[in-house]
Design an enzyme around this catalytic site. Structure first.
Site, PDB file in Angstrom:
ATOM      1  N   GLU A 170       0.842  -1.203   0.000  1.00 36.15           N
ATOM      2  CA  GLU A 170       0.000   0.000   0.000  1.00 36.15           C
ATOM      3  C   GLU A 170       0.868   1.241   0.000  1.00 36.15           C
ATOM      4  O   GLU A 170       0.556   2.251  -0.630  1.00 36.15           O
ATOM      5  CB  GLU A 170      -0.924   0.003   1.229  1.00 36.15           C
ATOM      6  CG  GLU A 170      -1.913   1.177   1.264  1.00 36.15           C
ATOM      7  CD  GLU A 170      -1.403   2.393   2.016  1.00 36.15           C
ATOM      8  OE1 GLU A 170      -2.090   3.421   1.995  1.00 36.15           O
ATOM      9  OE2 GLU A 170      -0.314   2.334   2.614  1.00 36.15           O
ATOM     10  N   ASP A 199      -7.454   1.541   7.909  1.00 37.15           N
ATOM     11  CA  ASP A 199      -6.042   1.917   7.846  1.00 37.15           C
ATOM     12  C   ASP A 199      -5.768   2.882   8.993  1.00 37.15           C
ATOM     13  O   ASP A 199      -6.167   4.045   8.934  1.00 37.15           O
ATOM     14  CB  ASP A 199      -5.772   2.568   6.479  1.00 37.15           C
ATOM     15  CG  ASP A 199      -4.288   2.774   6.223  1.00 37.15           C
ATOM     16  OD1 ASP A 199      -3.480   2.520   7.134  1.00 37.15           O
ATOM     17  OD2 ASP A 199      -3.947   3.186   5.101  1.00 37.15           O
TER      18      ASP A 199
HETATM   19 ZN    ZN Z   1      -1.582   2.945   6.162  1.00 35.05          ZN
END
Ligand code: ZN
Length: 316
Positions: A170, A199
């Site tokens: 990511e 997240d």
């Molecule tokens: Zn992150």
């Protein structure tokens, strides 16, 4: 529907008890029907924290990082996948190449449910090179892991099909999730009823931010927090900065939670959430100090419970 069913059960028990005493029978506790737990269980925050302890150990054993392309990342993948397999999930490793190194997404399907109505929850599993990435994003990865394990423990039979994902790389620009979305194609994407992204959910000076991209998915979270009397704000800091972006760009409805990063907490936010105004939500964001100590246990536990509620509600 659920409350009415419970009330009816309670009434039946009461009537039975009254009839029993009217007939002069020996008083005995009404036999309660086994509770049908259709609502999400409370997820044990200590279990989420223990998973973070494992991710910390993995980083410690691999040069202090779990970044894409490192042994620490692959060990993180193996840890997550083994737990899911043992619990009865069908898992697969989806490989891709990024920056000259092999990357992996872990995709875990809970068998059953309507495959035309897929509810997905995802979190990136990689850290930055600089540190172990315990809040960013061990927190989201461990949170959805424990929710997935709770699905298995409850032997949940959702109407929709449940899928969980741990994304690779990511930090270089949502490489793993973009690869997944590309590989799935338009037909596959059309079957995703909603994608929920997590997240950073255990920030040490936490706030409670809810993605505002889709009203229905947002409301599942904001209603839950409102019932707990926890103030929320629409999430704006992470727009386009995490793994929901590739889904949203292809027209999938997205939602999610975030507890704050490198921005500073305002006076108003400190008043509603506690913590320290003028300090970052996560001062160790993308630094070597994003360790097991860089977690607010209450935020981690609360957000994980909110994820469980959303997964139960949206797949029912
Ligand atoms: Zn992150």
């Amino acid at each position: 529907m659920r409350r009415a069913a419970l009330a009816a059960g309670a009434c039946t028990a009461l009537v039975a008890a009254l009839l029993g005493s009217a007939a002069g029978a020996q008083a005995s506790p009404p036999t309660a029907a086994p509770a049908r737990t259709l609502s999400a269980p409370d997820i044990d925050g200590a279990a989420v924290k223990a998973d973070l302890g494992e991710l910390q150990k993995i980083a410690d054993a691999n040069g202090g990082t779990r970044a894409h392309g490192t042994a620490g990342y692959k060990a993180s993948v193996d840890f997550i996948q083994a737990k899911l397999e043992a619990a009865g999930f069908t898992t697969k490793l989806q490989e891709f190449t990024s920056g000259g190194a092999k990357g992996y997404n872990v995709i875990a399907d809970w068998p059953g449910g309507d495959s035309d109505k897929v509810v997905m929850a995802g979190a990136h599993l990689d850290s930055v090179d600089a540190g172990p990435g315990i809040n960013d994003n061990g927190s989201g990865a461990a949170g959805i892991l424990e929710v997935a394990l709770a699905v298995a423990k409850a032997d949940l039979k959702p109407a929709g099909h449940l899928r969980f994902a741990w994304w690779g790389d990511e930090e270089a620009g949502m490489v793993g999730s973009s690869h997944y979305v590309d590989a799935l194609g338009a037909d596959g994407l059309a079957k995703i009823d909603g994608y929920l992204n997590f997240d950073m959910i255990g920030s040490p000076n936490p706030g409670y931010f809810v993605y505002d991209d889709d009203a229905r998915l947002e409301k599942v979270f904001t209603d839950w927090f409102a019932a707990k009397k926890i103030a929320t704000e629409p999430e704006t800091e992470g727009d386009g900065r995490s793994d929901h972006a590739p889904f949203k760009d292809r027209g999938v409805k997205v939602g999610g939670l975030y507890s704050g990063g490198e921005r500073t907490k305002t006076e108003r936010q400190a008043a509603q959430w506690g913590g320290t105004a003028g300090e970052e939500f996560d001062a160790c964001y993308h630094r070597s100090c994003d360790t097991l100590k860089n977690i607010d246990d209450k935020a981690l536990d609360t957000n994980t419970d909110a994820i469980a509620n959303a997964v139960w509600e949206l797949s029912s």
